[in-house]
Write a protein that holds these residues in place. Sequence first.
Motif, PDB file in Angstrom:
ATOM      1  N   LEU A 112       0.804  -1.139  -0.071  1.00  0.00           N
ATOM      2  CA  LEU A 112      -0.064   0.072  -0.093  1.00  0.00           C
ATOM      3  C   LEU A 112       0.731   1.168  -0.055  1.00  0.00           C
ATOM      4  O   LEU A 112       0.566   2.082  -0.607  1.00  0.00           O
ATOM      5  CB  LEU A 112      -0.995  -0.052   1.230  1.00  0.00           C
ATOM      6  CG  LEU A 112      -2.118   1.240   1.301  1.00  0.00           C
ATOM      7  CD1 LEU A 112      -2.918   0.974  -0.011  1.00  0.00           C
ATOM      8  CD2 LEU A 112      -2.915   0.938   2.868  1.00  0.00           C
ATOM      9  N   VAL A 113       1.860   1.167   0.669  1.00  0.00           N
ATOM     10  CA  VAL A 113       2.761   2.449   0.818  1.00  0.00           C
ATOM     11  C   VAL A 113       4.349   1.768   0.944  1.00  0.00           C
ATOM     12  O   VAL A 113       4.366   0.843   1.683  1.00  0.00           O
ATOM     13  CB  VAL A 113       2.360   3.283   2.221  1.00  0.00           C
ATOM     14  CG1 VAL A 113       3.664   4.387   2.199  1.00  0.00           C
ATOM     15  CG2 VAL A 113       1.181   3.957   2.005  1.00  0.00           C
ATOM     16  N   SER A 114       5.163   2.325   0.116  1.00  0.00           N
ATOM     17  CA  SER A 114       6.477   1.786   0.359  1.00  0.00           C
ATOM     18  C   SER A 114       7.349   3.028   0.910  1.00  0.00           C
ATOM     19  O   SER A 114       7.069   4.055   0.708  1.00  0.00           O
ATOM     20  CB  SER A 114       7.315   1.538  -1.102  1.00  0.00           C
ATOM     21  OG  SER A 114       6.323   0.639  -1.649  1.00  0.00           O
ATOM     22  N   GLU A 115       8.352   2.727   1.545  1.00  0.00           N
ATOM     23  CA  GLU A 115       9.230   3.734   2.095  1.00  0.00           C
ATOM     24  C   GLU A 115      10.833   3.708   1.455  1.00  0.00           C
ATOM     25  O   GLU A 115      11.142   2.336   1.248  1.00  0.00           O
ATOM     26  CB  GLU A 115       9.379   3.471   3.523  1.00  0.00           C
ATOM     27  CG  GLU A 115       7.809   3.755   4.321  1.00  0.00           C
ATOM     28  CD  GLU A 115       8.034   3.717   5.836  1.00  0.00           C
ATOM     29  OE1 GLU A 115       9.238   3.955   6.286  1.00  0.00           O
ATOM     30  OE2 GLU A 115       7.057   3.524   6.546  1.00  0.00           O
ATOM     31  N   ALA A 116      11.337   4.814   1.403  1.00  0.00           N
ATOM     32  CA  ALA A 116      12.786   4.829   0.721  1.00  0.00           C
ATOM     33  C   ALA A 116      13.479   5.932   1.320  1.00  0.00           C
ATOM     34  O   ALA A 116      12.841   6.902   1.874  1.00  0.00           O
ATOM     35  CB  ALA A 116      12.696   4.913  -0.993  1.00  0.00           C
ATOM     36  N   SER A 117      14.808   5.633   1.287  1.00  0.00           N
ATOM     37  CA  SER A 117      15.749   6.868   1.741  1.00  0.00           C
ATOM     38  C   SER A 117      16.625   7.242   0.799  1.00  0.00           C
ATOM     39  O   SER A 117      17.916   7.392   0.943  1.00  0.00           O
ATOM     40  CB  SER A 117      16.860   6.344   2.829  1.00  0.00           C
ATOM     41  OG  SER A 117      15.664   5.950   4.014  1.00  0.00           O
ATOM     42  N   VAL A 118      16.159   7.429  -0.688  1.00  0.00           N
ATOM     43  CA  VAL A 118      17.091   7.887  -1.882  1.00  0.00           C
ATOM     44  C   VAL A 118      16.166   8.794  -2.572  1.00  0.00           C
ATOM     45  O   VAL A 118      14.882   9.185  -2.203  1.00  0.00           O
ATOM     46  CB  VAL A 118      17.310   6.690  -2.716  1.00  0.00           C
ATOM     47  CG1 VAL A 118      18.177   5.582  -2.054  1.00  0.00           C
ATOM     48  CG2 VAL A 118      15.840   6.048  -3.355  1.00  0.00           C
ATOM     49  N   GLU A 119      16.895   9.519  -3.429  1.00  0.00           N
ATOM     50  CA  GLU A 119      16.211  10.572  -4.246  1.00  0.00           C
ATOM     51  C   GLU A 119      15.048  10.057  -5.121  1.00  0.00           C
ATOM     52  O   GLU A 119      14.930   8.893  -5.455  1.00  0.00           O
ATOM     53  CB  GLU A 119      17.253  11.010  -5.454  1.00  0.00           C
ATOM     54  CG  GLU A 119      18.134  12.139  -4.686  1.00  0.00           C
ATOM     55  CD  GLU A 119      17.697  13.209  -4.337  1.00  0.00           C
ATOM     56  OE1 GLU A 119      16.759  13.878  -5.133  1.00  0.00           O
ATOM     57  OE2 GLU A 119      18.158  14.009  -3.420  1.00  0.00           O
ATOM     58  N   PRO A 120      14.050  10.507  -5.165  1.00  0.00           N
ATOM     59  CA  PRO A 120      12.703   9.839  -5.985  1.00  0.00           C
ATOM     60  C   PRO A 120      13.074   9.469  -7.432  1.00  0.00           C
ATOM     61  O   PRO A 120      12.629   8.380  -7.853  1.00  0.00           O
ATOM     62  CB  PRO A 120      11.692  11.259  -6.168  1.00  0.00           C
ATOM     63  CG  PRO A 120      12.045  12.149  -4.925  1.00  0.00           C
ATOM     64  CD  PRO A 120      13.577  11.823  -4.953  1.00  0.00           C
ATOM     65  N   SER A 121      14.031   9.829  -8.055  1.00  0.00           N
ATOM     66  CA  SER A 121      14.327   9.676  -9.402  1.00  0.00           C
ATOM     67  C   SER A 121      15.174   8.218  -9.164  1.00  0.00           C
ATOM     68  O   SER A 121      15.246   7.687 -10.376  1.00  0.00           O
ATOM     69  CB  SER A 121      15.496  10.671  -9.969  1.00  0.00           C
ATOM     70  OG  SER A 121      16.720  10.769  -9.320  1.00  0.00           O
ATOM     71  N   GLU A 122      15.573   7.709  -8.247  1.00  0.00           N
ATOM     72  CA  GLU A 122      16.123   6.615  -7.985  1.00  0.00           C
ATOM     73  C   GLU A 122      15.318   5.356  -7.499  1.00  0.00           C
ATOM     74  O   GLU A 122      15.587   4.304  -7.450  1.00  0.00           O
ATOM     75  CB  GLU A 122      17.579   6.713  -7.202  1.00  0.00           C
ATOM     76  CG  GLU A 122      18.356   7.591  -7.617  1.00  0.00           C
ATOM     77  CD  GLU A 122      19.631   7.671  -6.632  1.00  0.00           C
ATOM     78  OE1 GLU A 122      20.042   6.693  -5.805  1.00  0.00           O
ATOM     79  OE2 GLU A 122      20.221   8.726  -6.768  1.00  0.00           O
ATOM     80  N   VAL A 123      13.982   5.833  -7.161  1.00  0.00           N
ATOM     81  CA  VAL A 123      13.222   4.796  -6.668  1.00  0.00           C
ATOM     82  C   VAL A 123      12.725   3.795  -7.820  1.00  0.00           C
ATOM     83  O   VAL A 123      12.041   4.544  -8.848  1.00  0.00           O
ATOM     84  CB  VAL A 123      11.772   5.447  -6.146  1.00  0.00           C
ATOM     85  CG1 VAL A 123      10.918   4.293  -5.763  1.00  0.00           C
ATOM     86  CG2 VAL A 123      12.314   6.060  -4.732  1.00  0.00           C
ATOM     87  N   ASN A 124      12.556   2.512  -7.721  1.00  0.00           N
ATOM     88  CA  ASN A 124      12.140   1.605  -8.716  1.00  0.00           C
ATOM     89  C   ASN A 124      11.151   0.642  -8.030  1.00  0.00           C
ATOM     90  O   ASN A 124      11.693  -0.012  -7.034  1.00  0.00           O
ATOM     91  CB  ASN A 124      13.512   0.781  -9.296  1.00  0.00           C
ATOM     92  CG  ASN A 124      12.989  -0.079 -10.550  1.00  0.00           C
ATOM     93  OD1 ASN A 124      12.103   0.227 -11.062  1.00  0.00           O
ATOM     94  ND2 ASN A 124      13.803  -1.112 -10.987  1.00  0.00           N
TER      95      ASN A 124
END
Length: 825
Positions: free
Chosen positions: A254-266
Amino acid sequence: MAWFICVVILLLCSKSEQCTTGNASKLIEHTAAHFFEKMQSGKMYFIYFGKQVNPTIGLFIEQLEKSADVLEDYGISVAKVNCTNEHIAKYCTGEKLMKKVYLFRGGNVLKSFDTDTVFDVDAIVSHVLFTVLFDEVRYVHTIAELQSVERAAKGNADIVLGHVQVLGLPEHRALMETAFVYGVKYQFVLTTGGPVLTNMGVEDISSLTAGLWFLHCKGASQSQHSDPCPHTALRRALTTLHIYTFLQLMEAPLVSEASVEPSEVNMVHSHLQVPLLFLFSQPHTVALDRVTAQTLAWRLRGQVGLVLIHRESPDVKIPLEYNAAYRLPGEGSEVKYLILNNLEEVIDLFRDESTPEEEEDDDNWATLDVLDDEVAESVYRDRGQSLDMDAVTELTADTFHSTVAESDYTVVLFYVKWDAVSMAFMQSYIEVSESLEDADVSDVELAVLDCGEWTDVCSAQKIRSFPTVRLYRPQEPSQPYQGMLGTESLNRFIMLSRLVSPVLLSSPDEVTSFLEGDLYQRHAAIAPVTVLGLFSSTADTGSVCVPVFKEAAKALRGETMVGLFADRQAEIWAVEYSVTLPAILVSRGPTGQTEAHSLNLSMPDQLVTHIQRALLDTFPELTVENLPLYLEVKKKLLLLFVGEEESGRKGNKKVLDDMRSLLNTGLNPYLPCWIHLGHTPAGKAVLEAYLGFLPLLPALVVSQLATGGEVFHYPTGRPLMVQPILQWLQRVEDGEEPPAGVIVDEKWMPSMPFYDFLSVMDQEVPGYASQRSAKTKTNRIERAEGEKEKSSSGGGERQARTGAHNPQGSPTTKPPQTSHHHSEL
């Protein structure tokens, strides 16, 4: 992800001949021995048993052959048996045209289908898989049935609920193919409408042709017994690819979490061509940010993937003034940063920008859903309702001639299923049959014949337009019905056609009974106006005209009641009415006028036209039914509009009596007539179109539709009396009265552009239809002009007109291209 792509490719290939290897047909032809051997194998077979092949069956076999490639992927073999060469008891019947297909599992028949039901590849695949998956796919119609399925699924499995208005369409096929692959993972449920859609939040049930919802029941607790499972709607067309994409999105977090720039989210959403929404979180607000993200994710589920980006990571270098960003699908798509103040801004953002191409498609489909006329629209909306055909006899090439020969009166409706007017009239036709049965009318047989199925019969009967109704009597030419396509008008035609015409009268007493006595009263409901032919008793004047009159009376069967009186008394009446024999008396009943007209015509068709004109009232009340008859007179209309209030009856009567007095003043260029807005509500729209507003009633206007379309309004407040009206008409003739309005003679065109089916056919088979059609879309006029010479060298021209058509649509000769007849052939 790779597994998902493989499944999608496999199932899309099952729909495309381009994915097959070679052109070898997978349709097997069984002998009787081969059939019985295969029945012992335990495999599943879909088999058609047939003998003769007409064009319709030929098309079905083509579709059956195409479906063999698809159904083979699901372990189902498709075959046919030629019952001309092979005989298999129970399945090879004595019928010449066999229209049944059977689905076998081992030696047992799971279900049989009419060829009309499984008419193309989509219908065959959807119906066969629906039968195979009968125990896996639940069918629900009520909210209680859906709630029962939900209760059983809570904590165990999610539910995929599909809706289709009609079984056998491409949407039904897409749903069944998905259920075949995912049936073990999800509980599939099917509905065809009703209160279930209201329960899913659909406001306009009639506008939803197909839909899909994912019910999140697996994560729901059994303790929440009465609470419905939360659901997500598929907001795209119900196709195989869209369904598989949608199910993958439902499986994604439902929701993913990341600690990188949006352009690097895959994420999987990018591969599924779904936008990504990024929310930026601070360490001290992370709990609140997660709640916000989950709230948004639920509202945008299936449309947008949501990622929570943690700012505290050294890899994240987003300016602090931004709190959100998004990235649209597609290679090289840039991340756009935003400042959002509330959740609704985010929702509106993706409603406007997420899928612009899809919104454009939706607009196009919305345009195509507006059909060309109200008849087609009503048939389209009611297409899911089946007609009760038990009240009429369905004819074939084998039964047509015997049925017509055996019955005293056989009424046949020639129709085609794809014609909207035919299908709209079918319900009225069935109602007429039921009313005749209730009235114990046993000598009339009502039958129908599908010209799409039995083209040879319709060609032999010279059927040129649809629907066409004809009345057959043994040993006589057929009689066309040319009235309104409605229950009352057709019923009146049939009842009048059963009467002898002409009625031979031998005494003045019988004449009186015919015109206003017992004989008249018996048929007054269907023949309020009667025609009596008067002939001299001397052979030298009467014998020549009587046969002509009898032929005309035969042609008028179904329109009015015609009598014939040849006696010395006729000569006395001719003197009283100031006419010479032969003559006719037109009687409008005991309380109406009786008019006399001399006859000096020698041909039956001329006499029919003369009598039809004489039947017209001199001061008629115009209705929707009789308006075309009076417009054919080609006179200017002196038209009085009277009110619908009950209190206005006495006033209306006085005004009408005064108007009737005008008949004695020689109003030759005008046809005095009137419209009662209570009897004919459409008259209100006519009056407003004439003047641009609704004046006080009664209102008198002159309508010159045949000579420029000018409309003149008699001044409001001026008394409606003979002399003032005559003076006003004289000023109109002299050009001293300004027109109150003008009716522009515009072409009656469809409300939407034609859908060019022939160009679609050319896309499938280049050149197939290009030499067979005139270009009808307005945006192709110039190109059509350029190709005019080329087109004229091709085959005949085919046009589909949906503009105005006459009440019956059955011209005896081929209409010119400029006519508004409803024509299909």
